[in-house]
Motif scaffolding. Structure first.
Motif, PDB file in Angstrom:
ATOM      1  N   UNK A   1      -1.875  -3.215  -0.597  1.00  0.00           N
ATOM      2  CA  UNK A   1      -0.592  -2.897  -1.209  1.00  0.00           C
ATOM      3  C   UNK A   1       0.029  -4.112  -1.888  1.00  0.00           C
ATOM      4  N   UNK A   2      -0.372  -5.319  -1.465  1.00  0.00           N
ATOM      5  CA  UNK A   2       0.169  -6.543  -2.057  1.00  0.00           C
ATOM      6  C   UNK A   2      -0.349  -6.779  -3.469  1.00  0.00           C
ATOM      7  N   UNK A   3      -1.337  -5.977  -3.908  1.00  0.00           N
ATOM      8  CA  UNK A   3      -1.965  -6.195  -5.209  1.00  0.00           C
ATOM      9  C   UNK A   3      -1.466  -5.227  -6.287  1.00  0.00           C
TER      10      UNK A   3
ATOM     11  N   UNK B   1     -12.727 -10.330   7.275  1.00  0.00           N
ATOM     12  CA  UNK B   1     -12.997 -10.406   8.715  1.00  0.00           C
ATOM     13  C   UNK B   1     -11.787 -10.026   9.552  1.00  0.00           C
ATOM     14  N   UNK B   2     -10.591 -10.382   9.082  1.00  0.00           N
ATOM     15  CA  UNK B   2      -9.386 -10.103   9.869  1.00  0.00           C
ATOM     16  C   UNK B   2      -9.066  -8.619   9.959  1.00  0.00           C
ATOM     17  N   UNK B   3      -9.706  -7.814   9.104  1.00  0.00           N
ATOM     18  CA  UNK B   3      -9.468  -6.371   9.139  1.00  0.00           C
ATOM     19  C   UNK B   3     -10.417  -5.636  10.074  1.00  0.00           C
ATOM     20  N   UNK B   4     -11.445  -6.314  10.570  1.00  0.00           N
ATOM     21  CA  UNK B   4     -12.435  -5.675  11.436  1.00  0.00           C
ATOM     22  C   UNK B   4     -12.018  -5.839  12.897  1.00  0.00           C
TER      23      UNK B   4
ATOM     24  N   UNK C   1     -15.800  -1.370  12.945  1.00  0.00           N
ATOM     25  CA  UNK C   1     -14.725  -0.517  12.473  1.00  0.00           C
ATOM     26  C   UNK C   1     -13.569  -1.335  11.904  1.00  0.00           C
ATOM     27  N   UNK C   2     -12.935  -0.770  10.866  1.00  0.00           N
ATOM     28  CA  UNK C   2     -11.748  -1.386  10.283  1.00  0.00           C
ATOM     29  C   UNK C   2     -10.533  -1.016  11.114  1.00  0.00           C
ATOM     30  N   UNK C   3      -9.655  -1.981  11.340  1.00  0.00           N
ATOM     31  CA  UNK C   3      -8.427  -1.756  12.086  1.00  0.00           C
ATOM     32  C   UNK C   3      -7.435  -1.010  11.194  1.00  0.00           C
ATOM     33  N   UNK C   4      -7.113   0.244  11.493  1.00  0.00           N
ATOM     34  CA  UNK C   4      -6.206   1.009  10.629  1.00  0.00           C
ATOM     35  C   UNK C   4      -4.791   0.449  10.594  1.00  0.00           C
ATOM     36  N   UNK C   5      -4.424  -0.337  11.607  1.00  0.00           N
ATOM     37  CA  UNK C   5      -3.090  -0.933  11.613  1.00  0.00           C
ATOM     38  C   UNK C   5      -3.038  -2.197  10.749  1.00  0.00           C
ATOM     39  N   UNK C   6      -4.178  -2.847  10.591  1.00  0.00           N
ATOM     40  CA  UNK C   6      -4.221  -4.039   9.760  1.00  0.00           C
ATOM     41  C   UNK C   6      -4.464  -3.746   8.296  1.00  0.00           C
ATOM     42  N   UNK C   7      -5.136  -2.618   8.004  1.00  0.00           N
ATOM     43  CA  UNK C   7      -5.483  -2.272   6.626  1.00  0.00           C
ATOM     44  C   UNK C   7      -4.349  -1.488   5.982  1.00  0.00           C
ATOM     45  N   UNK C   8      -3.765  -2.051   4.930  1.00  0.00           N
ATOM     46  CA  UNK C   8      -2.658  -1.413   4.214  1.00  0.00           C
ATOM     47  C   UNK C   8      -3.081  -1.187   2.773  1.00  0.00           C
TER      48      UNK C   8
ATOM     49  N   UNK D   1       2.308   0.839   2.948  1.00  0.00           N
ATOM     50  CA  UNK D   1       3.018   0.859   4.221  1.00  0.00           C
ATOM     51  C   UNK D   1       3.987   2.014   4.346  1.00  0.00           C
ATOM     52  N   UNK D   2       3.745   3.087   3.578  1.00  0.00           N
ATOM     53  CA  UNK D   2       4.613   4.254   3.625  1.00  0.00           C
ATOM     54  C   UNK D   2       5.840   4.161   2.749  1.00  0.00           C
ATOM     55  N   UNK D   3       6.028   3.022   2.063  1.00  0.00           N
ATOM     56  CA  UNK D   3       7.211   2.828   1.232  1.00  0.00           C
ATOM     57  C   UNK D   3       6.835   2.702  -0.241  1.00  0.00           C
ATOM     58  N   UNK D   4       7.762   3.083  -1.098  1.00  0.00           N
ATOM     59  CA  UNK D   4       7.543   2.943  -2.534  1.00  0.00           C
ATOM     60  C   UNK D   4       7.574   1.479  -2.925  1.00  0.00           C
ATOM     61  N   UNK D   5       6.601   1.049  -3.737  1.00  0.00           N
ATOM     62  CA  UNK D   5       6.537  -0.335  -4.196  1.00  0.00           C
ATOM     63  C   UNK D   5       7.100  -0.472  -5.609  1.00  0.00           C
ATOM     64  N   UNK D   6       6.611   0.363  -6.524  1.00  0.00           N
ATOM     65  CA  UNK D   6       7.049   0.324  -7.912  1.00  0.00           C
ATOM     66  C   UNK D   6       6.360   1.443  -8.666  1.00  0.00           C
ATOM     67  N   UNK D   7       6.949   1.903  -9.771  1.00  0.00           N
ATOM     68  CA  UNK D   7       6.230   2.862 -10.612  1.00  0.00           C
ATOM     69  C   UNK D   7       5.081   2.157 -11.324  1.00  0.00           C
TER      70      UNK D   7
END
Length: 218
Positions: free
Chosen positions: A70-72, A160-163, A169-176, A188-194
């Motif tokens: 989501x940061x991208x 690696x930090x997502x595994x 398995x990928x950590x669903x709480x770490x993967x956004x 993260x469930x929130x609107x970022x931008x159009x």
């Protein structure tokens, strides 16, 4: 109560994918899309027939599916209204598309060599899936203007930090993942931008309609 509004777009919410492929001259192409779904180690992709990525997939038989976080959102949006084809169709020009031969540079992203395919990966994407083309099928009614591609994931690269430690398995709480819903980016469930696509496709957004209602008093 349900209504029947006659929806023009059915993007209820899917992960954004940056598809990297190889052009005929060996350079890289990069295209954002959100018509993708996975089952097992296979993925279905929906692409318009006028896209450079479509031609590259049919010719090269391979690609990389890069999944941005989501940061991208800003990086993805920089190439939202670009095309790798210099001879773009008229409807794309009217929507505000421009020809961009170097999508990686335009998005300010970095090419990273793949292991099993010629197309590069996007270094900044936390998940990168090297794929080969299995089959391609016309899609979209009696006069299809799109193609449904079935690809097989040959190798998955994951930060690696997502595994989950000690697992595959990928950590669903770490993967956004970056999500596209009706031409608007969510994370993260929130609107970022159009997305810039909203302007080209004349898509209304709640913030815009709310502002208009305030002005008109409705």
């Amino acid at each position: 109560m349900h209504v029947v509004p006659g929806l023009k777009v059915l993007y209820f919410g899917t992960p954004v994918v940056l598809i990297s492929s190889r052009n005929e001259d060996g350079t890289a192409n990069l295209a954002p899309m959100s018509s993708a779904w996975w089952l097992g180690r296979f993925c279905m992709l929906g692409l318009g027939n006028n896209a450079r990525t479509t031609a590259n997939l049919l010719r090269e038989g391979e690609c990389v599916l890069n999944l941005p976080s989501s940061a991208m959102a800003d990086a993805v949006d920089r190439i939202a209204l670009t095309t790798g084809k210099p001879d773009m169709p008229g409807y794309k020009a009217k929507q505000g598309y421009r020809y961009e031969p170097d999508k990686f540079a335009a998005a300010r992203l970095t090419e990273q060599a793949s292991d099993l395919v010629q197309a590069p990966r996007v270094a900044e994407c936390p998940v990168q899936l090297e794929c080969r083309l299995v089959s391609a099928h016309p899609f979209g009614g009696h006069d299809p203007d799109a193609t449904a591609f079935q690809v097989e994931v040959l190798r998955a690269h994951v930060e690696e930090e997502l595994v989950i430690p000690g697992t595959h398995y990928v950590d669903p709480f770490g993967w956004d993942p970056l999500i596209m819903k009706f031409c608007e980016f969510f994370g993260g469930g929130s609107s970022l931008r159009p997305s810039k696509l909203a302007t080209g496709w004349n898509m209304p957004h709640r913030a815009t309609t709310a502002a208009a209602a305030t002005v008109t008093g409705t």
